[in-house]
Scaffold this motif. Structure first.
Motif, PDB file in Angstrom:
ATOM      1  N   ARG A 193      33.211  43.180  36.989  1.00  0.00           N
ATOM      2  CA  ARG A 193      34.000  41.902  36.969  1.00  0.00           C
ATOM      3  C   ARG A 193      34.141  41.541  38.577  1.00  0.00           C
ATOM      4  O   ARG A 193      34.936  42.119  39.109  1.00  0.00           O
ATOM      5  N   ARG A 194      33.066  40.716  39.142  1.00  0.00           N
ATOM      6  CA  ARG A 194      33.288  40.487  40.379  1.00  0.00           C
ATOM      7  C   ARG A 194      34.251  39.339  40.914  1.00  0.00           C
ATOM      8  O   ARG A 194      34.194  38.286  40.250  1.00  0.00           O
ATOM      9  N   LEU A 195      34.923  39.688  41.917  1.00  0.00           N
ATOM     10  CA  LEU A 195      35.791  38.563  42.329  1.00  0.00           C
ATOM     11  C   LEU A 195      35.812  38.681  44.128  1.00  0.00           C
ATOM     12  O   LEU A 195      35.917  39.787  44.589  1.00  0.00           O
TER      13      LEU A 195
ATOM     14  N   SER B 270      31.944  34.396  41.926  1.00  0.00           N
ATOM     15  CA  SER B 270      32.776  35.270  41.241  1.00  0.00           C
ATOM     16  C   SER B 270      32.563  35.129  39.882  1.00  0.00           C
ATOM     17  O   SER B 270      31.998  34.145  39.191  1.00  0.00           O
TER      18      SER B 270
ATOM     19  N   THR C 175      34.905  34.869  36.633  1.00  0.00           N
ATOM     20  CA  THR C 175      36.208  34.373  36.209  1.00  0.00           C
ATOM     21  C   THR C 175      36.229  33.916  34.628  1.00  0.00           C
ATOM     22  O   THR C 175      37.065  33.649  34.104  1.00  0.00           O
TER      23      THR C 175
ATOM     24  N   LEU D  77      37.283  35.863  30.057  1.00  0.00           N
ATOM     25  CA  LEU D  77      38.211  36.927  30.302  1.00  0.00           C
ATOM     26  C   LEU D  77      38.667  37.923  29.147  1.00  0.00           C
ATOM     27  O   LEU D  77      38.862  37.283  28.178  1.00  0.00           O
TER      28      LEU D  77
ATOM     29  N   LEU E  45      44.007  39.892  30.162  1.00  0.00           N
ATOM     30  CA  LEU E  45      43.654  39.662  31.461  1.00  0.00           C
ATOM     31  C   LEU E  45      43.692  38.352  32.294  1.00  0.00           C
ATOM     32  O   LEU E  45      42.999  37.290  31.633  1.00  0.00           O
TER      33      LEU E  45
ATOM     34  N   ILE F   5      43.575  35.939  35.902  1.00  0.00           N
ATOM     35  CA  ILE F   5      43.025  36.158  37.394  1.00  0.00           C
ATOM     36  C   ILE F   5      43.154  34.701  37.599  1.00  0.00           C
ATOM     37  O   ILE F   5      42.670  33.834  37.403  1.00  0.00           O
TER      38      ILE F   5
ATOM     39  N   ILE G 165      45.784  39.208  39.950  1.00  0.00           N
ATOM     40  CA  ILE G 165      45.499  39.509  38.777  1.00  0.00           C
ATOM     41  C   ILE G 165      46.581  40.172  37.691  1.00  0.00           C
ATOM     42  O   ILE G 165      47.381  40.912  38.532  1.00  0.00           O
TER      43      ILE G 165
ATOM     44  N   LEU H 168      37.501  45.886  37.623  1.00  0.00           N
ATOM     45  CA  LEU H 168      37.338  44.745  38.441  1.00  0.00           C
ATOM     46  C   LEU H 168      37.099  45.166  39.975  1.00  0.00           C
ATOM     47  O   LEU H 168      37.224  46.033  40.266  1.00  0.00           O
ATOM     48  N   HIS H 169      36.055  44.238  40.593  1.00  0.00           N
ATOM     49  CA  HIS H 169      35.591  44.614  41.921  1.00  0.00           C
ATOM     50  C   HIS H 169      36.028  43.224  42.778  1.00  0.00           C
ATOM     51  O   HIS H 169      35.318  42.426  42.697  1.00  0.00           O
TER      52      HIS H 169
ATOM     53  N   LEU I 216      39.847  49.531  39.486  1.00  0.00           N
ATOM     54  CA  LEU I 216      39.925  48.318  40.622  1.00  0.00           C
ATOM     55  C   LEU I 216      38.909  49.037  41.631  1.00  0.00           C
ATOM     56  O   LEU I 216      39.209  50.092  42.149  1.00  0.00           O
TER      57      LEU I 216
END
Lengths: 250, 448
Positions: B102-104, B116, B118, B121, B125, B127, B168, B180-181, B210
């Motif tokens: 999951r890109r942030l 991103s 989001t 979820l 979780l 965010i 997060i 999570l990235h 992470l």
């Protein structure tokens, strides 16, 4: 044309001359033994042929397949078909034997302009040779020579020899540190690789190894030169009379 | 918002770096979110920064990384990324994309929703962004955001200037299946600085993975990353963590982490620095509950004139915790690697088991590695150990490989991989380990 021609080779290590005009000619398909006392320069000769740094060639030349070997890097020599089986193979922690074998084989093939081996072909070949040499698969997954016994290390050298198919094999004191059973296994592996297109130079202090790898020609080295050459019976003669006579002659 | 007192305070900054910063701040204008208490906290952080300014070699913790000489000044706050910067960032992202995460994404220090993920979820979780948190009036959350204990000058500067980041939370008992990235991308606008702070809270018996990446879009050159991350790992929780510094070769990356572990918690962390001109990773890992374990390992791969500093503090405040640090640096050309590892065992922290091993491999005569282990042990029933070595590649191994047909570079590459292997092997998660191996291979390939 001879496979290997060493002409009047003079080599220094740290200002001290070790080889004083050594000459040696090896033809394809021949097995030569080089015998001599400690300090006669046997290992120096093998290192200079393989290209180990730290040796200064001050005179003479080495031709391999007619080309000047001394101008080539160690890896270029390997790709050309020179293989040195080390007296003390090093341990390389963190580099899996399989990775090492594959990287080396493909590097040599690439240097020769040949394609890389496919994974299945490579694995098949390694497994085949390993089985013949009694090398268990789990050894191939371990770091290169890490935790190997003396015999296993030498068998690993023979495995590489079989895999890389060099045209010249130099075996530097292959018998050192091996008991008789380990020696027999390693020697059987070497004998299986004898072929009309492959020459071998077997360097040894003792005649014992030559009972298992029977040479065509025997040279006696003393004080940095070849002082006598003859047939395989020369080795037996040495066993009986020792090296002292040649040390006096040299 | 504009806080008049704050701006005035900035203008009064006396030191040289303070003046540089005041330029940065005057340009920042109303881009620093948060009023009232937040503005007050910013002011305190800013005061803490100006008392010292950019750290220099006479400050013990910064002895080997003299920012006053290396960085000289803090650049102005980066502009909010425009469409072109977002598009350049998107291209850079493609090259560093990781499957299944999951890109942030933060571009020039600003959360980029379009890049991103989001949506949808996993249950448990949550965010949000730092900006939202600072504007929210959520006093408890804001207290945590300013909760860096004993911040040094650079962490303080980050607190004063932070504009965005991700917040997060993973609820009790939840195991996230998707890693999570967090990706920090310099968007390639004018030379500027980004100030980010992120927060990760793992509830009790929660688990997460992470990954943090720092990368540059085309055209991003002499930019500055000022980042911080505050992590709390609940009782019985587990965090697997990898950070990859692959910033542009003229970039600066100053990151401060604070990790707090509850009881029977586990933190497995690995950092790889192959990019940036000058980087400093400073982390405090504090044990707040018994029976926990932390592995904080890392690899520096440096060449040219790169400088990378990893400064870790393992704070054993409670009994029965274990910590392991394995650090490897490979330094070529005129590169400079710094590892400072401090292990503190407080008076009641009996049965602490802490080990630290750092090794440097120097590939050139001008390469430099400084290893500084420090043990501060105030308990009497503990197992603590450290070791540090520095050396060159073993000539006999190199010759063996070359005699088997490997070129000099190939032989070196194989031995370098083996050298960093022990640290990389410590990454528990298979996918993360592959990421680190790939990053190391990219560095080796670029070396030629």
């Amino acid at each position: 044309m001879s496979l290997l021609e060493v002409k009047n080779l003079q080599v220094r290590v740290e200002e001290r001359e070790i080889l004083h005009g050594l000459s040696l000619t090896v033809n394809q398909g021949e097995v030569h033994a080089i015998m001599g006392p400690n300090g006669s320069g046997k290992s120096t000769l093998s290192h200079v042929i393989a290209g180990k740094p730290g040796y200064e060639v001050t005179g003479g030349e080495i031709l391999f397949k007619g080309e000047n070997l001394l101008e080539m890097s160690p890896d270029a020599r390997a790709a050309k078909g020179v293989f040195l089986a080390f007296q003390y193979p090093v341990e390389i922690p963190g580099v899996a034997t399989m990775t090492f074998l594959r990287t080396a084989l493909n590097a040599q093939r690439k240097a020769r302009g040949e394609g890389e081996y496919s994974t299945p072909d490579f694995l098949k070949k390694v497994r085949e040779v390993a089985a013949r040499l009694n090398i268990p698969q789990d050894m191939l997954r371990r770091g290169v020579n890490v935790g190997f016994s003396g015999g296993e290390k030498k068998r690993n050298e023979v495995l590489q020899m079989a895999l890389f198919e060099p045209s010249l094999c130099i075996l530097d004191e292959m018998d050192s540190g091996l008991d008789i059973d380990a020696l027999r296994v390693a020697a059987d592996g070497v004998n299986a690789l004898r072929s009309p297109d492959r020459a071998m130079v077997v360097i040894t202090h003792y005649q014992r190894l030559l009972n298992y790898i029977v040479p065509d020609v025997v040279h006696v080295m003393s004080k940095g030169r070849v002082v006598k050459s003859g047939g395989k019976e020369l080795a037996l003669e040495l066993e009986a009379s020792g090296y002292a006579q040649f040390e006096d002659a040299a | 918002m504009v806080d008049a007192d704050f701006v005035m305070n900035v203008a009064l900054a006396k030191t040289e770096p303070g003046r540089a910063l005041s330029d940065a701040l005057s340009l920042a204008g109303d881009r620093l979110p948060g009023a009232g208490k937040v503005a007050e906290q910013r002011r305190l952080a800013f005061d803490a920064y100006t008392r010292i300014g950019l750290p220099h070699r006479r400050i013990e913790d910064w002895k080997y990384t003299d920012l006053r000489a290396l960085m000289r000044e803090v650049l102005p706050l980066a502009a909010t990324p425009d469409a072109a910067a977002i598009s350049r960032a998107a291209s850079a992202l493609k090259l560093h994309a990781i499957d299944g995460v999951r890109r942030l994404v933060l571009v020039d220090g600003v959360f980029a929703p379009t890049l991103s993920e989001t949506g949808s979820l996993e249950k448990g979780l949550a965010i949000g962004t730092l900006r939202e948190a600072l504007l929210s009036g959520d006093a408890a959350l804001q207290a945590r955001l300013f909760g860096l204990q004993n911040p040094d000058a650079m962490a303080a500067l980050n607190g004063a200037m932070m504009t965005d980041g991700v917040v997060i939370e993973v609820a009790d008992g939840v195991t996230l299946t998707q890693p999570l990235h967090i990706v920090h991308i310099a968007g390639g606008s004018a030379p500027s600085a980004m100030f980010t702070r992120s927060l990760l809270k793992l509830g009790n018996a929660a688990a997460a993975t992470l990954v943090e990446s720092y990368i540059a879009a085309d055209g991003a050159k002499a930019y500055q990353v000022h980042d911080s991350l505050i992590v709390s790992i609940g009782d019985g929780a587990r965090l697997d963590h990898v950070r990859l510094i692959e910033d542009g070769r003229e970039a600066f990356n100053i990151s401060s982490h604070q990790v707090t572990l509850g009881a029977k918690a586990h933190f497995n962390s690995f950092g790889l620095t192959g990019g940036a001109n000058v980087s400093r990773y400073q982390a405090t890992i504090a044990f707040a509950g018994e029976g926990s374990r932390a592995e904080t390992n890392g690899v520096n791969l440096l060449n040219g004139r790169q400088h990378a500093d990893s400064t870790l503090v393992l704070d054993h405040a409670v009994p029965h915790c274990e910590s392991r640090e394995i650090f490897r640096s490979v330094v070529d050309d005129r590169g400079h690697s710094v590892f400072q590892g401090r292990i503190i065992v407080r008076p009641h922290a009996q049965k602490t088991d802490a080990k630290m091993m750092t090794r440097a491999l120097l590939l050139s005569d001008e390469a430099e590695a400084d290893n500084k282990p420090e043990l501060e042990i105030f308990a009497d029933d503990v197992t603590c150990g450290h070791g540090a070595t520095t050396g060159a590649l073993d000539e006999s191994l190199l010759f063996y490989l070359r005699a088997r047909g490997l070129s000099e570079k190939e032989a070196q590459a194989l031995l370098i991989q083996a050298f960093v292997g022990e640290a990389i092997e410590s990454i528990a998660n298979d996918d993360l380990r592959e990421l680190a191996i790939a990053a190391a291979q990219r560095w080796l390939a670029a070396r030629g």
